[in-house]
Design a protein around this motif. Structure first.
Motif, PDB file in Angstrom:
ATOM      1  N   LEU A  79       0.827  -1.208   0.000  1.00  0.00           N
ATOM      2  CA  LEU A  79       0.000   0.000   0.000  1.00  0.00           C
ATOM      3  C   LEU A  79       0.861   1.257   0.000  1.00  0.00           C
ATOM      4  N   ARG A  80       1.903   1.252   0.816  1.00  0.00           N
ATOM      5  CA  ARG A  80       2.777   2.437   0.881  1.00  0.00           C
ATOM      6  C   ARG A  80       3.534   2.622  -0.429  1.00  0.00           C
ATOM      7  N   ASN A  81       3.975   1.531  -1.047  1.00  0.00           N
ATOM      8  CA  ASN A  81       4.647   1.638  -2.349  1.00  0.00           C
ATOM      9  C   ASN A  81       3.693   2.213  -3.393  1.00  0.00           C
ATOM     10  N   TRP A  82       2.454   1.737  -3.380  1.00  0.00           N
ATOM     11  CA  TRP A  82       1.482   2.235  -4.360  1.00  0.00           C
ATOM     12  C   TRP A  82       1.171   3.701  -4.117  1.00  0.00           C
ATOM     13  N   ALA A  83       1.042   4.081  -2.843  1.00  0.00           N
ATOM     14  CA  ALA A  83       0.766   5.482  -2.512  1.00  0.00           C
ATOM     15  C   ALA A  83       1.947   6.380  -2.878  1.00  0.00           C
ATOM     16  N   ASN A  84       3.126   5.799  -2.943  1.00  0.00           N
ATOM     17  CA  ASN A  84       4.339   6.542  -3.279  1.00  0.00           C
ATOM     18  C   ASN A  84       4.602   6.457  -4.787  1.00  0.00           C
ATOM     19  N   GLY A  85       3.636   6.835  -5.581  1.00  0.00           N
ATOM     20  CA  GLY A  85       3.844   6.922  -7.029  1.00  0.00           C
ATOM     21  C   GLY A  85       3.530   5.666  -7.797  1.00  0.00           C
ATOM     22  N   GLY A  86       2.739   4.763  -7.251  1.00  0.00           N
ATOM     23  CA  GLY A  86       2.376   3.554  -7.992  1.00  0.00           C
ATOM     24  C   GLY A  86       3.522   2.583  -8.160  1.00  0.00           C
ATOM     25  N   CYS A  87       4.404   2.539  -7.184  1.00  0.00           N
ATOM     26  CA  CYS A  87       5.567   1.639  -7.255  1.00  0.00           C
ATOM     27  C   CYS A  87       5.155   0.203  -6.925  1.00  0.00           C
ATOM     28  N   VAL A  88       5.842  -0.747  -7.562  1.00  0.00           N
ATOM     29  CA  VAL A  88       5.630  -2.171  -7.300  1.00  0.00           C
ATOM     30  C   VAL A  88       7.008  -2.800  -7.107  1.00  0.00           C
ATOM     31  N   SER A  89       7.168  -3.534  -6.021  1.00  0.00           N
ATOM     32  CA  SER A  89       8.476  -4.130  -5.726  1.00  0.00           C
ATOM     33  C   SER A  89       8.831  -5.202  -6.749  1.00  0.00           C
ATOM     34  N   ARG A  90      10.112  -5.407  -6.923  1.00  0.00           N
ATOM     35  CA  ARG A  90      10.577  -6.434  -7.856  1.00  0.00           C
ATOM     36  C   ARG A  90      10.106  -7.810  -7.409  1.00  0.00           C
ATOM     37  N   ARG A  91      10.110  -8.036  -6.099  1.00  0.00           N
ATOM     38  CA  ARG A  91       9.640  -9.322  -5.575  1.00  0.00           C
ATOM     39  C   ARG A  91       8.182  -9.561  -5.963  1.00  0.00           C
ATOM     40  N   SER A  92       7.348  -8.522  -5.860  1.00  0.00           N
ATOM     41  CA  SER A  92       5.936  -8.649  -6.251  1.00  0.00           C
ATOM     42  C   SER A  92       5.809  -8.917  -7.747  1.00  0.00           C
ATOM     43  N   LYS A  93       6.644  -8.270  -8.532  1.00  0.00           N
ATOM     44  CA  LYS A  93       6.608  -8.490  -9.980  1.00  0.00           C
ATOM     45  C   LYS A  93       6.947  -9.934 -10.313  1.00  0.00           C
ATOM     46  N   SER A  95       6.785 -12.540  -8.297  1.00  0.00           N
ATOM     47  CA  SER A  95       5.741 -13.405  -7.746  1.00  0.00           C
ATOM     48  C   SER A  95       4.538 -13.464  -8.690  1.00  0.00           C
ATOM     49  N   ALA A  96       4.111 -12.300  -9.169  1.00  0.00           N
ATOM     50  CA  ALA A  96       2.980 -12.255 -10.107  1.00  0.00           C
ATOM     51  C   ALA A  96       3.320 -12.995 -11.402  1.00  0.00           C
ATOM     52  N   THR A  97       4.540 -12.818 -11.882  1.00  0.00           N
ATOM     53  CA  THR A  97       4.964 -13.491 -13.117  1.00  0.00           C
ATOM     54  C   THR A  97       4.920 -15.004 -12.957  1.00  0.00           C
ATOM     55  N   LEU A  98       5.460 -15.497 -11.852  1.00  0.00           N
ATOM     56  CA  LEU A  98       5.474 -16.942 -11.625  1.00  0.00           C
ATOM     57  C   LEU A  98       4.067 -17.499 -11.443  1.00  0.00           C
ATOM     58  N   MET A  99       3.216 -16.787 -10.712  1.00  0.00           N
ATOM     59  CA  MET A  99       1.845 -17.268 -10.499  1.00  0.00           C
ATOM     60  C   MET A  99       1.042 -17.258 -11.800  1.00  0.00           C
ATOM     61  N   MET A 100       1.240 -16.228 -12.624  1.00  0.00           N
ATOM     62  CA  MET A 100       0.521 -16.182 -13.896  1.00  0.00           C
ATOM     63  C   MET A 100       1.041 -17.251 -14.853  1.00  0.00           C
ATOM     64  N   CYS A 123      -4.642 -11.819 -21.625  1.00  0.00           N
ATOM     65  CA  CYS A 123      -4.921 -10.868 -20.531  1.00  0.00           C
ATOM     66  C   CYS A 123      -3.780 -10.871 -19.515  1.00  0.00           C
ATOM     67  N   MET A 124      -3.314 -12.049 -19.137  1.00  0.00           N
ATOM     68  CA  MET A 124      -2.209 -12.127 -18.171  1.00  0.00           C
ATOM     69  C   MET A 124      -0.934 -11.505 -18.744  1.00  0.00           C
ATOM     70  N   ALA A 125      -0.684 -11.709 -20.029  1.00  0.00           N
ATOM     71  CA  ALA A 125       0.501 -11.120 -20.650  1.00  0.00           C
ATOM     72  C   ALA A 125       0.399  -9.589 -20.645  1.00  0.00           C
ATOM     73  N   CYS A 126      -0.794  -9.061 -20.896  1.00  0.00           N
ATOM     74  CA  CYS A 126      -0.981  -7.603 -20.861  1.00  0.00           C
ATOM     75  C   CYS A 126      -0.764  -7.061 -19.453  1.00  0.00           C
ATOM     76  N   VAL A 127      -1.302  -7.751 -18.458  1.00  0.00           N
ATOM     77  CA  VAL A 127      -1.106  -7.316 -17.070  1.00  0.00           C
ATOM     78  C   VAL A 127       0.375  -7.353 -16.712  1.00  0.00           C
ATOM     79  N   LEU A 128       1.069  -8.395 -17.117  1.00  0.00           N
ATOM     80  CA  LEU A 128       2.499  -8.480 -16.814  1.00  0.00           C
ATOM     81  C   LEU A 128       3.290  -7.384 -17.518  1.00  0.00           C
ATOM     82  N   ALA A 129       2.926  -7.078 -18.762  1.00  0.00           N
ATOM     83  CA  ALA A 129       3.615  -5.991 -19.473  1.00  0.00           C
ATOM     84  C   ALA A 129       3.411  -4.675 -18.730  1.00  0.00           C
TER      85      ALA A 129
END
Length: 139
Positions: A79-93, A95-100, A123-129
């Motif tokens: 939440l704090r990363n998103w509030a700070n300019g829409g940032c997403v951690s590399r770990r989250s990226k 994790s999302a890639t592996l789950m998709m 759709c998943m490829a677009c979200v990942l991009a």
């Protein structure tokens, strides 16, 4: 280890809404929070999106729930990363890639119609991009 008091303060709460609307938003926040928690364990079900929606609804209906989310050890950083300019951690990226990717593989080996599998994978490829183009938080 950082304590909750080390976290930045939560953003300013919006104006007070009518009681029926606040209750609807509380219910929506609760449902999104439940789906976000389930998404931690179920491949293909996004956690971050549901937690962001829960925080949005809680900020308008339940200051206590919003503060709890903001200072939570798992949900707070996203939440704090998103509030700070829409940032997403590399770990989250990652994790999302592996789950998709896992979800795509599972879909390929099901009896789902081919058009549905292809549409879901697109759709998943677009979200990942989109996700990989988001800024990462400063270290």
């Amino acid at each position: 280890m950082a304590s909750p008091s080390d976290d930045p303060p939560a953003p300013q709460m919006p104006k007070v809404l009518p009681r029926p609307l606040r209750w609807l938003l509380k219910i929506f926040a609760g449902m999104c929070l439940i789906l976000g928690v389930v998404g931690v364990f179920v491949p293909g079900l996004p956690t971050t999106v549901f937690i962001l929606m829960a925080a949005w609804a809680a900020a308008r209906s339940s200051p206590a729930l919003f503060r709890w989310l903001w200072h939570h050890r798992l949900f707070g950083p996203m939440l704090r990363n998103w509030a700070n300019g829409g940032c997403v951690s590399r770990r989250s990226k990652w994790s999302a890639t592996l789950m998709m990717a896992l979800s795509s593989v599972i879909l390929v080996f099901t009896d789902a119609p081919r058009w549905a599998v292809v549409l879901a994978c697109i759709c998943m490829a677009c979200v990942l991009a989109w996700l990989w183009r988001r800024r990462e938080p400063a270290r």
